[in-house]
Write a protein that holds these residues in place. Structure first.
Motif, short mmCIF file in Angstrom:
data_model
loop_
_atom_site.label_atom_id
_atom_site.label_comp_id
_atom_site.label_asym_id
_atom_site.label_seq_id
_atom_site.Cartn_x
_atom_site.Cartn_y
_atom_site.Cartn_z
N GLY A 121 0.80 -1.22 0.00
CA GLY A 121 0.00 0.00 0.00
C GLY A 121 0.82 1.27 0.00
O GLY A 121 2.00 1.28 0.36
N ALA A 122 0.16 2.36 -0.41
CA ALA A 122 0.82 3.66 -0.50
C ALA A 122 0.85 4.40 0.82
O ALA A 122 1.67 5.28 1.02
CB ALA A 122 0.12 4.53 -1.56
N ASP A 123 -0.07 4.07 1.73
CA ASP A 123 -0.12 4.76 3.02
C ASP A 123 -0.69 3.82 4.08
O ASP A 123 -0.93 2.63 3.82
CB ASP A 123 -0.95 6.05 2.92
CG ASP A 123 -2.38 5.80 2.45
OD1 ASP A 123 -2.85 4.64 2.49
OD2 ASP A 123 -3.04 6.77 2.03
N TYR A 124 -0.90 4.38 5.28
CA TYR A 124 -1.39 3.55 6.39
C TYR A 124 -2.71 2.87 6.06
O TYR A 124 -2.90 1.68 6.34
CB TYR A 124 -1.55 4.42 7.65
CG TYR A 124 -2.35 3.72 8.72
CD1 TYR A 124 -1.77 2.74 9.53
CD2 TYR A 124 -3.71 3.99 8.90
CE1 TYR A 124 -2.50 2.06 10.48
CE2 TYR A 124 -4.45 3.32 9.85
CZ TYR A 124 -3.84 2.36 10.65
OH TYR A 124 -4.59 1.69 11.57
N ASP A 125 -3.64 3.59 5.45
CA ASP A 125 -4.97 3.04 5.20
C ASP A 125 -4.93 1.85 4.25
O ASP A 125 -5.62 0.85 4.46
CB ASP A 125 -5.89 4.14 4.67
CG ASP A 125 -6.09 5.24 5.70
OD1 ASP A 125 -7.03 5.14 6.49
OD2 ASP A 125 -5.28 6.18 5.73
N GLU A 126 -4.10 1.93 3.22
CA GLU A 126 -3.98 0.80 2.30
C GLU A 126 -3.26 -0.37 2.97
O GLU A 126 -3.60 -1.54 2.73
CB GLU A 126 -3.26 1.23 1.03
CG GLU A 126 -4.09 2.19 0.17
CD GLU A 126 -3.42 2.53 -1.15
OE1 GLU A 126 -2.35 1.93 -1.44
OE2 GLU A 126 -3.95 3.37 -1.89
N ALA A 127 -2.28 -0.07 3.81
CA ALA A 127 -1.61 -1.13 4.56
C ALA A 127 -2.59 -1.84 5.49
O ALA A 127 -2.55 -3.07 5.65
CB ALA A 127 -0.44 -0.56 5.35
N ILE A 198 -6.64 20.40 27.08
CA ILE A 198 -6.00 19.44 26.18
C ILE A 198 -6.11 20.03 24.77
O ILE A 198 -7.20 20.22 24.24
CB ILE A 198 -6.68 18.06 26.22
CG1 ILE A 198 -6.75 17.53 27.66
CG2 ILE A 198 -5.93 17.09 25.32
CD1 ILE A 198 -5.41 17.25 28.31
N ILE A 199 -4.94 20.31 24.18
CA ILE A 199 -4.88 20.85 22.82
C ILE A 199 -4.35 19.76 21.89
O ILE A 199 -3.28 19.20 22.11
CB ILE A 199 -3.93 22.07 22.73
CG1 ILE A 199 -4.32 23.14 23.75
CG2 ILE A 199 -3.91 22.62 21.31
CD1 ILE A 199 -5.62 23.83 23.47
N GLY A 200 -5.11 19.44 20.86
CA GLY A 200 -4.67 18.47 19.86
C GLY A 200 -4.05 19.18 18.67
O GLY A 200 -4.46 20.27 18.30
N VAL A 201 -3.05 18.53 18.07
CA VAL A 201 -2.34 19.13 16.93
C VAL A 201 -2.25 18.11 15.79
O VAL A 201 -1.83 16.97 16.00
CB VAL A 201 -0.92 19.59 17.29
CG1 VAL A 201 -0.31 20.37 16.14
CG2 VAL A 201 -0.92 20.42 18.56
N GLN A 202 -2.66 18.55 14.61
CA GLN A 202 -2.48 17.74 13.40
C GLN A 202 -1.61 18.48 12.40
O GLN A 202 -1.51 19.71 12.43
CB GLN A 202 -3.84 17.44 12.76
CG GLN A 202 -4.69 16.45 13.54
CD GLN A 202 -5.72 15.79 12.64
OE1 GLN A 202 -6.63 16.44 12.14
NE2 GLN A 202 -5.59 14.48 12.45
N SER A 203 -1.01 17.72 11.49
CA SER A 203 -0.35 18.34 10.36
C SER A 203 -1.41 18.84 9.39
O SER A 203 -2.44 18.20 9.18
CB SER A 203 0.54 17.31 9.66
OG SER A 203 0.92 17.78 8.39
N ASP A 229 5.08 11.50 9.14
CA ASP A 229 4.50 10.23 8.71
C ASP A 229 3.81 9.48 9.84
O ASP A 229 2.90 8.69 9.60
CB ASP A 229 5.57 9.35 8.05
CG ASP A 229 6.72 9.03 8.98
OD1 ASP A 229 7.58 9.91 9.21
OD2 ASP A 229 6.79 7.90 9.49
N GLY A 230 4.22 9.72 11.07
CA GLY A 230 3.63 9.01 12.20
C GLY A 230 2.19 9.39 12.49
O GLY A 230 1.48 8.66 13.20
N ILE A 231 1.73 10.54 11.96
CA ILE A 231 0.34 10.94 12.16
C ILE A 231 -0.36 11.13 10.81
O ILE A 231 -1.37 11.83 10.71
CB ILE A 231 0.21 12.22 13.01
CG1 ILE A 231 1.07 13.35 12.44
CG2 ILE A 231 0.61 11.94 14.45
CD1 ILE A 231 0.85 14.69 13.13
N ALA A 232 0.15 10.48 9.78
CA ALA A 232 -0.39 10.64 8.43
C ALA A 232 -1.51 9.63 8.19
O ALA A 232 -1.38 8.68 7.42
CB ALA A 232 0.72 10.47 7.39
#
Length: 403
Positions: A121-127, A198-203, A229-232
């Protein structure tokens, strides 16, 4: 819904494999922000990331038959290593599906902890799709990277440690990929100190949570694009989302450039290696992505340090560019003796250090009597870059900034 009792029970199970990681007061970031900043150094955790906590808790709660059948999971790298080590320590066979472009350092580390690695797969979801196929074909138990209450509870032990080491904490800043980490930490902290933010952070390149919160349901992205990549992940978890809705005060995003600068700051000022996903919490603080009061006690969770060396090179260059400490330019000179020397004299006179020079007479984009020059420079900040470009242009050079 996940509660504090489950996290306290997890703390007993994960004690065997995980470390109580340091909480370090940072004079540097406290002075820079005006807050009282304590870094939760989860990058010092065994396997280099927090994932060993949740993986251990999940595997320790498997039935004997489930342990005998083995486990399978999908991961971009950190969860893979956590499951591999936790399974090996428990005598459980593990098979890990990783994206085909997963960093080679994380693939080798996962194998070294005893797992069989499958690239798909190309990313986490495909894996994850391939991992679920293996789950059905081989009768293994799927250990979800985030959307599992035992996994969330294991990650929540970080929250218990923060409260133990910094009981007066006002705000905890946590990376979000699928939401397992922040769900566990928020549950642990809100149960004991409900007024702690609690503050959440995304890319910004993988920011599904803001849209999900706005619509009130889980929204899945078509794709992700980030150095973290760890939060992708394309979407937050179905089980983690309601916890985020209830217990997380705010979710913000940071750009890849801001993440890169945070990584460089940590390397240079704190002598600490943190991967992109681990640095987003500090990036959110440094770039004022949320409001805070002077003197506020803030704990950014640096959740992992497993950065691929090739990616680290890219991140460092990005960080240097953003801080005005690296400049790459192109210009055209007359192809005659002394032309390059004249150009270099200007650069030297303005104290720019030269990394590399490429000199090309053959480009079709220039005249027959010209030569094209590309120069990589070490500079001392944005003001120095502006001064240098102005000096070159005043001497008649047409300069193109490449980086």
């Amino acid at each position: 819904m996940l509660d504090r009792t489950a996290i306290l029970e997890a703390a007993e199970r994960v004690r065997e494999t995980s470390r109580h990681t340091p909480l370090s007061y940072s004079y540097t970031y406290s002075n820079m922000t005006g807050a009282e900043v304590h870094l939760k150094l989860e990058n010092f955790q065994r396997t280099g990331a927090f994932k060993i906590r949740g993986a251990t808790n999940r595997i320790q709660t498997l039935s004997p038959d489930e342990q005998a059948a083995g486990v399978v999971t999908a991961s971009a790298g950190n969860h893979a290593q956590g499951v591999a080590l936790a399974a090996t320590r428990a005598g459980v066979d593990s098979k890990i599906v990783m994206p085909e472009n997963a960093p080679i350092s994380k693939i080798k580390a996962t194998q070294s902890y005893g797992a069989e690695v499958v690239l798909s797969g190309a990313d986490y979801d495909e894996a994850a799709e391939r991992a679920h196929e293996i789950e059905r074909e081989e009768g293994r138990t799927y250990v979800h990277a985030f959307d599992d209450e035992y996994v969330m509870a294991g990650q929540g032990t970080i929250g218990l440690e923060i409260l133990e080491d910094c009981p007066d904490v006002d705000t905890v800043v946590v990376p979000i990929g699928g939401g397992g980490l922040i769900s566990g930490i928020a549950t642990a902290i809100k149960a004991e100190k409900p007024d702690t933010r609690i503050i959440g952070v995304q890319s910004a390149g993988a920011s599904s949570v803001a849209s999900s919160l706005e619509k009130g349901e889980v929204v899945s992205l078509d794709g992700v694009d980030t150095i973290a990549d760890g939060i992708a992940t394309r979407s937050v978890g179905e089980k983690t989302f309601p916890i985020i809705q209830e217990r997380v005060d705010e979710v913000v995003t940071v750009t890849d450039e801001q993440i890169a600068m945070a990584v460089v700051h940590l390397l240079e000022r704190s002598k600490t290696v943190v991967e992109g996903a681990g640095a987003v919490s500090l990036a959110a603080l440094l770039f004022d992505r949320f409001e805070y009061e002077p003197g506020e006690v803030i704990v950014p969770a640096l959740c992992g340090g497993n950065i691929d060396l090739n990616m680290l090179t890219t991140v460092i260059v990005r960080g240097l560019v953003e801080t005005g400490r690296y400049l790459k330019i192109r210009t055209v000179l007359k192809d005659r003796p002394g032309s390059l020397e004249d150009l270099l004299a200007i650069l030297s006179g303005h104290r720019a250090n030269i990394y590399a020079i490429q000199h090309d007479r053959t480009s079709r984009d220039i005249g027959m009597s010209d030569t094209e020059v590309e120069i990589d420079l070490e500079t001392r900040g944005h003001d120095h870059v502006d001064e240098l470009l102005e000096a070159l242009e005043s001497e008649g050079y047409a300069v193109e900034v490449l980086v």
